[in-house]
Design a protein around this motif. Structure first.
Motif, mmCIF file in Angstrom:
data_model
loop_
_atom_site.group_PDB
_atom_site.id
_atom_site.type_symbol
_atom_site.label_atom_id
_atom_site.label_comp_id
_atom_site.label_asym_id
_atom_site.label_seq_id
_atom_site.Cartn_x
_atom_site.Cartn_y
_atom_site.Cartn_z
ATOM 1 N N MET A 1 -54.678 -107.368 -50.117
ATOM 2 C CA MET A 1 -53.471 -108.127 -49.780
ATOM 3 C C MET A 1 -53.334 -108.249 -48.261
ATOM 4 S SD MET A 1 -49.980 -107.450 -51.892
ATOM 5 C CE MET A 1 -50.683 -106.625 -53.304
ATOM 6 N N GLU A 2 -52.799 -109.342 -47.790
ATOM 7 C CA GLU A 2 -52.682 -109.607 -46.352
ATOM 8 C C GLU A 2 -51.213 -109.636 -45.935
ATOM 9 O OE1 GLU A 2 -55.279 -109.834 -44.335
ATOM 10 O OE2 GLU A 2 -56.623 -109.541 -46.047
ATOM 11 N N PRO A 3 -50.899 -109.321 -44.680
ATOM 12 C CA PRO A 3 -51.838 -108.673 -43.779
ATOM 13 C C PRO A 3 -51.976 -107.180 -44.111
ATOM 14 C CG PRO A 3 -49.709 -108.845 -42.721
ATOM 15 C CD PRO A 3 -49.569 -109.494 -44.071
ATOM 16 N N ARG A 4 -53.105 -106.616 -43.678
ATOM 17 C CA ARG A 4 -53.230 -105.161 -43.807
ATOM 18 C C ARG A 4 -52.221 -104.501 -42.862
ATOM 19 N NH1 ARG A 4 -58.772 -102.463 -43.558
ATOM 20 N NH2 ARG A 4 -58.963 -103.475 -41.519
ATOM 21 N N VAL A 5 -51.753 -103.311 -43.267
ATOM 22 C CA VAL A 5 -50.732 -102.601 -42.498
ATOM 23 C C VAL A 5 -51.272 -101.225 -42.127
ATOM 24 C CG1 VAL A 5 -48.404 -101.628 -42.583
ATOM 25 C CG2 VAL A 5 -48.875 -103.838 -43.670
ATOM 26 N N ALA A 6 -51.057 -100.831 -40.871
ATOM 27 C CA ALA A 6 -51.573 -99.536 -40.413
ATOM 28 C C ALA A 6 -50.476 -98.682 -39.796
ATOM 29 C CB ALA A 6 -52.682 -99.753 -39.382
ATOM 30 N N VAL A 7 -50.657 -97.376 -39.928
ATOM 31 C CA VAL A 7 -49.871 -96.417 -39.149
ATOM 32 C C VAL A 7 -50.498 -96.419 -37.761
ATOM 33 C CG1 VAL A 7 -49.283 -93.983 -38.849
ATOM 34 C CG2 VAL A 7 -49.359 -94.986 -41.156
ATOM 35 N N VAL A 8 -49.703 -96.829 -36.754
ATOM 36 C CA VAL A 8 -50.251 -96.895 -35.391
ATOM 37 C C VAL A 8 -49.645 -95.839 -34.474
ATOM 38 C CG1 VAL A 8 -50.875 -99.335 -35.538
ATOM 39 C CG2 VAL A 8 -48.583 -98.684 -34.736
ATOM 40 N N GLY A 9 -48.638 -95.133 -34.966
ATOM 41 C CA GLY A 9 -48.055 -94.071 -34.150
ATOM 42 C C GLY A 9 -47.217 -93.166 -35.018
ATOM 43 N N ILE A 10 -47.193 -91.890 -34.662
ATOM 44 C CA ILE A 10 -46.384 -90.950 -35.449
ATOM 45 C C ILE A 10 -45.933 -89.827 -34.522
ATOM 46 C CG2 ILE A 10 -48.404 -89.644 -36.292
ATOM 47 C CD1 ILE A 10 -46.845 -89.706 -39.093
ATOM 48 N N GLY A 11 -44.697 -89.395 -34.707
ATOM 49 C CA GLY A 11 -44.173 -88.316 -33.873
ATOM 50 C C GLY A 11 -43.247 -87.446 -34.685
ATOM 51 N N HIS A 12 -43.141 -86.196 -34.288
ATOM 52 C CA HIS A 12 -42.239 -85.303 -35.020
ATOM 53 C C HIS A 12 -41.501 -84.389 -34.056
ATOM 54 C CE1 HIS A 12 -45.564 -82.478 -34.417
ATOM 55 N NE2 HIS A 12 -44.677 -81.537 -34.618
ATOM 56 N N ALA A 13 -40.441 -83.781 -34.558
ATOM 57 C CA ALA A 13 -39.681 -82.795 -33.784
ATOM 58 C C ALA A 13 -39.130 -81.780 -34.762
ATOM 59 C CB ALA A 13 -38.551 -83.479 -33.025
ATOM 60 N N GLY A 14 -38.849 -80.595 -34.259
ATOM 61 C CA GLY A 14 -38.252 -79.567 -35.102
ATOM 62 C C GLY A 14 -39.277 -78.869 -35.966
ATOM 63 N N PHE A 15 -39.166 -78.970 -37.270
ATOM 64 C CA PHE A 15 -39.963 -78.194 -38.226
ATOM 65 C C PHE A 15 -39.698 -76.709 -37.985
ATOM 66 C CE2 PHE A 15 -43.174 -81.048 -40.362
ATOM 67 C CZ PHE A 15 -42.669 -82.244 -39.869
ATOM 68 N N ALA A 16 -38.423 -76.353 -38.005
ATOM 69 C CA ALA A 16 -38.016 -74.966 -37.765
ATOM 70 C C ALA A 16 -36.827 -74.658 -38.664
ATOM 71 C CB ALA A 16 -37.619 -74.798 -36.294
ATOM 72 N N PRO A 17 -36.671 -73.376 -39.037
ATOM 73 C CA PRO A 17 -35.525 -73.041 -39.889
ATOM 74 C C PRO A 17 -34.200 -73.476 -39.265
ATOM 75 C CG PRO A 17 -37.045 -71.197 -39.783
ATOM 76 C CD PRO A 17 -37.536 -72.212 -38.788
ATOM 77 N N ILE A 18 -34.147 -73.462 -37.947
ATOM 78 C CA ILE A 18 -32.930 -73.919 -37.281
ATOM 79 C C ILE A 18 -33.331 -74.558 -35.950
ATOM 80 C CG2 ILE A 18 -32.539 -71.605 -36.303
ATOM 81 C CD1 ILE A 18 -29.510 -72.164 -36.563
ATOM 82 N N THR A 19 -32.721 -75.705 -35.651
ATOM 83 C CA THR A 19 -32.966 -76.339 -34.350
ATOM 84 C C THR A 19 -31.665 -76.240 -33.571
ATOM 85 O OG1 THR A 19 -32.519 -78.418 -35.489
ATOM 86 C CG2 THR A 19 -34.819 -77.945 -34.977
ATOM 87 N N ALA A 20 -31.354 -75.014 -33.182
ATOM 88 C CA ALA A 20 -30.085 -74.770 -32.511
ATOM 89 C C ALA A 20 -30.051 -75.504 -31.185
ATOM 90 C CB ALA A 20 -29.902 -73.272 -32.288
ATOM 91 N N GLY A 21 -28.901 -76.013 -30.845
ATOM 92 C CA GLY A 21 -28.737 -76.655 -29.548
ATOM 93 C C GLY A 21 -29.000 -78.144 -29.585
ATOM 94 N N LEU A 22 -29.915 -78.593 -30.435
ATOM 95 C CA LEU A 22 -30.195 -80.033 -30.522
ATOM 96 C C LEU A 22 -29.329 -80.647 -31.612
ATOM 97 C CD1 LEU A 22 -34.076 -80.623 -30.442
ATOM 98 C CD2 LEU A 22 -32.424 -80.939 -28.598
ATOM 99 N N SER A 23 -28.672 -81.746 -31.299
ATOM 100 C CA SER A 23 -27.951 -82.482 -32.340
ATOM 101 C C SER A 23 -28.965 -83.253 -33.177
ATOM 102 C CB SER A 23 -26.958 -83.463 -31.709
ATOM 103 O OG SER A 23 -27.652 -84.546 -31.124
#
Lengths: 387, 160
Positions: A1-23
């Protein structure tokens, strides 16, 4: 199927039981900054449309979709919220791009669950108010009932589920972003306290805060934005019966339906042969086996054998949840699907470090919205060698 | 990279809560079920002939074929235990003084299952597949609620 679609960027933050201080906004800003830097896009100029995935009750704010544009660079731009797991947002982005409505789309999902003081009450509020809620039990009971029905139907044992929990928590030791890495043996899992027997404490993913932002682009733009596109080969989603009384217990039929659609789009005919690694929902340990079965990657008995023989490990025939899964990385709620997509994107780019899987070309991502839901999404990804 | 907070307990937080109150309409089908339960101690289901599937509680429509259904099948009071779970924690994970047991029961005549408490399972471990029976509240105590059913009891124990 057209157009093909790609993941061109990815970012993450946190991944912690608690991210205290950050809203939650700052958590989203941090993940978005990284995703846009990874894709080398300016959100104010280059991103055509934004998709967020959230649920008002978890956010503690009514009409939460109003609260997302600013921290994503999306003010005065097309923004929409999908009240579902992040993979449903990826499917929406795919439609936006394939329909020609956008060429570059950012998808966001997050968890700020450490701010939620009454999570059990919110989950219970998702149960039928007339026939189920009066019983006064947490939604976790649904997981206990489904696990027992699954073990009864398949002949698998509590030991198999304990092996999944041990595998994933141990896998997380090689994942620097994991919130709950642990050197755990199956015996430790079986010795942990029952919460809703047969489900035990160490078989339930711990809660975590985090955010993932993914930038997707049509093929014509993907070439400009990345040297290592991860192609979105297929996507499917499905919901079973919401009703506890008439759903199929012990079996994730809705996952099977979602997978059929994703495989058909991706041209996958024999998933067991064609999939090189899988990141699937393991918010409760037994769910990993139930979901793998529904994804057509083996019979329950065959999968249990593979598990026991180490074939689901990073160096096995079918690496599953090499990231540590939700058991190792933490339960990120609506961001679980994107956390799994993040892992697969890193694996397909060859950027997974210590836990890099050899010959990773095609990856399978699956999410489930948790108890008491029967909603799932499935995405198939491939790098240049995998297409 | 922003600095990590060393003492999460000392971070400023603003409390907020929100009273949520609703009333729910059980609808035509739900009303038929709850009325029969209160007035006759009967458990009603809805049969979809096309799908050969009997729902419980009653339904106005079939989720499999979208046909319109009526409430008219009386089910149980005995049935088969399809699954069960034993809860040791409360809503927010707090330990319970006494564990609770919940069961999914396929009442005789039904295809769907009913979710309710399993009453005092005793020392004999429960087993999937065993026969259980619905235990109702006394007629004068019934209000037209799913709690007019007290739960399921192991059928063999009842006949002793």
């Amino acid at each position: 199927m057209e157009p093909r679609v790609a993941v061109v960027g990815i970012g993450h933050a946190g991944f912690a039981p608690i991210t205290a201080g950050l809203s939650y906004k700052e958590l989203m800003f941090e993940a978005a900054q990284r995703a846009y830097a990874d894709a080398q896009v300016d959100p104010r100029a280059d991103v055509d449309s934004f998709v967020c995935c959230s649920e008002d009750y978890l956010e503690g704010t009514s009409i939460f979709d109003e609260y997302v544009p600013d921290q994503l660079g999306a003010v005065q731009r097309p923004v929409q919220t999908v009240a579902a797991d992040g993979l449903f947002g990826v499917a929406t982005a795919l439609m936006l791009i394939r329909s020609g409505a956008a060429r570059v789309v950012a998808v966001e999902a997050h968890s700020k669950v450490s701010d939620v003081l009454t999570l059990g009450a919110i989950e219970q509020f998702a149960m039928d108010p007339v026939f189920n809620r009066p019983l006064g039990v947490p939604a976790l009971a649904v997981a206990g009932l489904d696990m027992n029905a699954f073990l009864e139907r398949t002949g698998l044992t509590e030991e198999h589920c304990a092996m999944v929990a041990a595998k994933n928590r141990t896998n997380a030791l090689d994942n620097p972003r994991a919130a709950y890495p642990a050197d755990v043996r199956p015996e430790d899992v079986e010795d942990s306290a029952p919460v809703y027997w047969p489900l035990r404490e160490l078989e339930v993913a711990g809660r975590a805060d985090g955010c993932v932002v993914v930038v997707l682009a049509a093929e014509e733009r993907a070439g400009d934005l990345t040297e290592a596109p991860v192609w979105l080969l297929g996507a499917g989603w499905s919901s079973g019966s919401p009703t506890l009384e008439s759903r199929t217990w012990g079996e994730a039929d809705f996952v099977a339906r979602a997978a059929e659609r994703a495989y058909a789009m991706a041209g996958i005919e024999d998933p067991g042969e064609e999939i090189d690694l899988a990141e699937v929902d393991d918010v409760y340990a037994f769910k990993e086996l139930q979901h793998l079965e529904a994804l057509g990657l083996g019979t329950a008995g065959g999968l249990a054998e593979m598990l026991a023989e180490g074939e689901l490990e990073a160096d096995g025939d079918l690496p599953v949840n090499v990231s540590g899964g939700s058991l190792g990385q933490g339960n990120l709620f609506e961001a679980n699907g994107l956390a799994r997509l993040l892992e697969c994107a890193e694996q397909l780019r060859g950027e997974a470090g210590e836990r890099q899987v050899d010959e990773a070309y095609v990856a399978l991502v699956q999410s489930w919205r948790g108890v008491p839901t029967t909603s799932a999404a499935v995405v198939v990804l491939g790098n240049e060698e995998g297409t | 990279m922003r600095e990590k907070v060393a003492r999460p307990d000392e971070v400023r937080r603003w409390p907020g809560d929100f009273p949520v109150a609703h009333r729910y309409t059980p609808g035509l089908a739900g009303d038929a079920f709850l009325t029969a339960l209160r007035d006759r101690g009967a458990i009603l289901g809805s049969r979809c002939e096309r799908c050969a599937y009997t729902y419980v509680p009653t339904r106005l429509f079939c989720e499999r074929c979208f046909a319109e259904l009526d409430a008219g099948v009386e089910l149980g009071p005995e049935g088969t235990l399809v699954s069960f779970t034993i809860g040791f924690v409360g809503l927010e994970g707090e330990p319970l003084d006494r564990p609770v047991t919940l069961g999914l029961v396929r009442l005789d005549g039904a295809d769907a299952v009913l979710l309710h408490h399993v009453l005092d399972p005793g020392d004999e471990p429960l087993e999937i597949g065993e026969r259980v029976a619905v235990v109702l509240r006394a007629p004068e105590e019934r209000t037209g609620s799913i709690l007019d059913i007290l739960g399921f009891a192991v059928a063999e124990a009842e006949s002793d």
